[in-house]
Design an enzyme around this catalytic site. Sequence first.
Site, PDB file in Angstrom:
ATOM      1  N   THR A 144       0.762  -1.470   0.143  1.00 18.57           N
ATOM      2  CA  THR A 144      -0.327  -0.284   0.041  1.00 18.57           C
ATOM      3  C   THR A 144       0.629   1.091   0.097  1.00 18.57           C
ATOM      4  O   THR A 144       0.559   1.919  -0.823  1.00 18.57           O
ATOM      5  CB  THR A 144      -1.013  -0.112   1.030  1.00 18.57           C
ATOM      6  OG1 THR A 144      -2.206  -0.614   1.069  1.00 18.57           O
ATOM      7  CG2 THR A 144      -1.743   1.004   1.483  1.00 18.57           C
ATOM      8  N   THR A 147       1.385  -5.201   3.983  1.00 14.83           N
ATOM      9  CA  THR A 147       1.262  -5.181   5.694  1.00 14.83           C
ATOM     10  C   THR A 147       0.949  -6.531   5.315  1.00 14.83           C
ATOM     11  O   THR A 147       1.216  -7.663   6.582  1.00 14.83           O
ATOM     12  CB  THR A 147       0.085  -4.086   6.557  1.00 14.83           C
ATOM     13  OG1 THR A 147      -0.962  -4.432   5.530  1.00 14.83           O
ATOM     14  CG2 THR A 147       1.475  -2.759   6.373  1.00 14.83           C
ATOM     15  N   GLN A 167      -4.817 -21.648  19.406  1.00 19.84           N
ATOM     16  CA  GLN A 167      -5.044 -20.470  18.489  1.00 19.84           C
ATOM     17  C   GLN A 167      -5.718 -18.796  19.199  1.00 19.84           C
ATOM     18  O   GLN A 167      -5.581 -18.236  19.073  1.00 19.84           O
ATOM     19  CB  GLN A 167      -7.059 -20.701  18.407  1.00 19.84           C
ATOM     20  CG  GLN A 167      -6.948 -21.673  17.410  1.00 19.84           C
ATOM     21  CD  GLN A 167      -8.130 -22.999  17.756  1.00 19.84           C
ATOM     22  OE1 GLN A 167      -9.037 -22.026  17.550  1.00 19.84           O
ATOM     23  NE2 GLN A 167      -8.439 -23.431  17.071  1.00 19.84           N
TER      24      GLN A 167
HETATM   25  N1  ASP Z   1      -2.732  -5.309   0.470  1.00 17.90           N
HETATM   26  C1  ASP Z   1      -1.905  -4.756   0.727  1.00 17.90           C
HETATM   27  C2  ASP Z   1       0.125  -5.443   0.779  1.00 17.90           C
HETATM   28  O1  ASP Z   1       0.040  -6.032   1.521  1.00 17.90           O
HETATM   29  C3  ASP Z   1      -1.924  -4.462   1.867  1.00 17.90           C
HETATM   30  C4  ASP Z   1      -0.690  -3.480   2.601  1.00 17.90           C
HETATM   31  O2  ASP Z   1      -0.086  -3.431   2.093  1.00 17.90           O
HETATM   32  O3  ASP Z   1      -1.092  -2.877   3.967  1.00 17.90           O
HETATM   33  O4  ASP Z   1       0.343  -5.131   0.017  1.00 17.90           O
END
Ligand code: ASP
Length: 349
Positions: A13, A88, A280
């Site tokens: 992102t 992320t 878990q």
């Molecule tokens: N979908 C994105 C990724 O993991 C989410 C992010 O970067 O926060 O590349």
Amino acid sequence: MSAHILIVYTGGTIGSVEESETKSLRPLDFEQLRLQIPELDRISASLEVEALDPIDSSDMRPSHFVELAELLFERRESFDGFVVLHGTDTMAYTASALSFMLLDFGKPVVLTGSQLPIGVLRTDGKENFLTSVEIAAHRTVDPHTGEEFSTLQEVAVYFGDDLFRGNRTHKHSAEDFHAIGSANYPALAEVGVNLRFRHEALLRPKNLPSLATQLDPRVLVVHLTPGLGAEMLAHLLAAPGLRAVVLRTYGTGNAPSSSAFLDVISSAVTAGIVIVNVSQCSTGMVDPDLYATGRLLLAAGVIPARDMTIEAAVTKLMVLGGQHALPEALGAAFSEDLAGEQSTPGKLL
Ligand code: ASP
């Protein structure tokens, strides 16, 4: 002398823009991301950039772990620290894998990213990126010898004011700026007006740095639910080529006690599949002696993974699976603490 830092850009992102038609986010080239952060010119560290083919991190594969680990290992001598820009979604998997592939690395490797793209007004990407560079460049002077060294010497994740050991992290929020947590190990630093490292929590190399690049991806995660019976479990464990299973158990490592269920588990172990027990619950530790049901799993040959995260257990099995052909050797190696990924019972920091 200013620190020499390598930025490795993988996508996510932080470097994404909205596509005009679909409004979906797509990762961009690093140059476009760089233009959004003029502050980088004011940083006292000298920066170099290595941009990989940008991807959404849900496309991360073990081959990407290998590409990254090789790159970091090759550049180890030429840089004081490394910042890896990463999506992320799977950041905790990559951070965990790198910690096992780059044992005793001895230099800072800081993974970071963001919840909002860097070009968006309220982005968390700038702060995450700039502070990660500061962390990677941070040095400590030994008061006795006067010797100077990198304060952080391990693979870590910096996100939303928190610096954590990489193999202790888990993404727990899809929208908070504090999206990444470390439930069983404390933050490595207090990041506020000042940057204060918790020296007693930091990992220090015990041996010369090493690189492992043979990964065995044939690892399955089985999450127990009250409806999962012996028959369905037997089908899952019959997956062709399966080497290892992370069994996500209840509480302190408990599972159904029926003999049909336990027979399936012990037959799989006898057939050479390594099964490890990860709870878990996100906090606390697997303790197979606490309940009779946990003890039955131990007797069936399931290895307790103590307080390891799911990401650490999966990637540790992949990395060790590439090094140990025999299940006994893989199981024994898995039980050892390699990079601070598990706590000693009764000694939670
Ligand atoms: N979908 C994105 C990724 O993991 C989410 C992010 O970067 O926060 O590349």
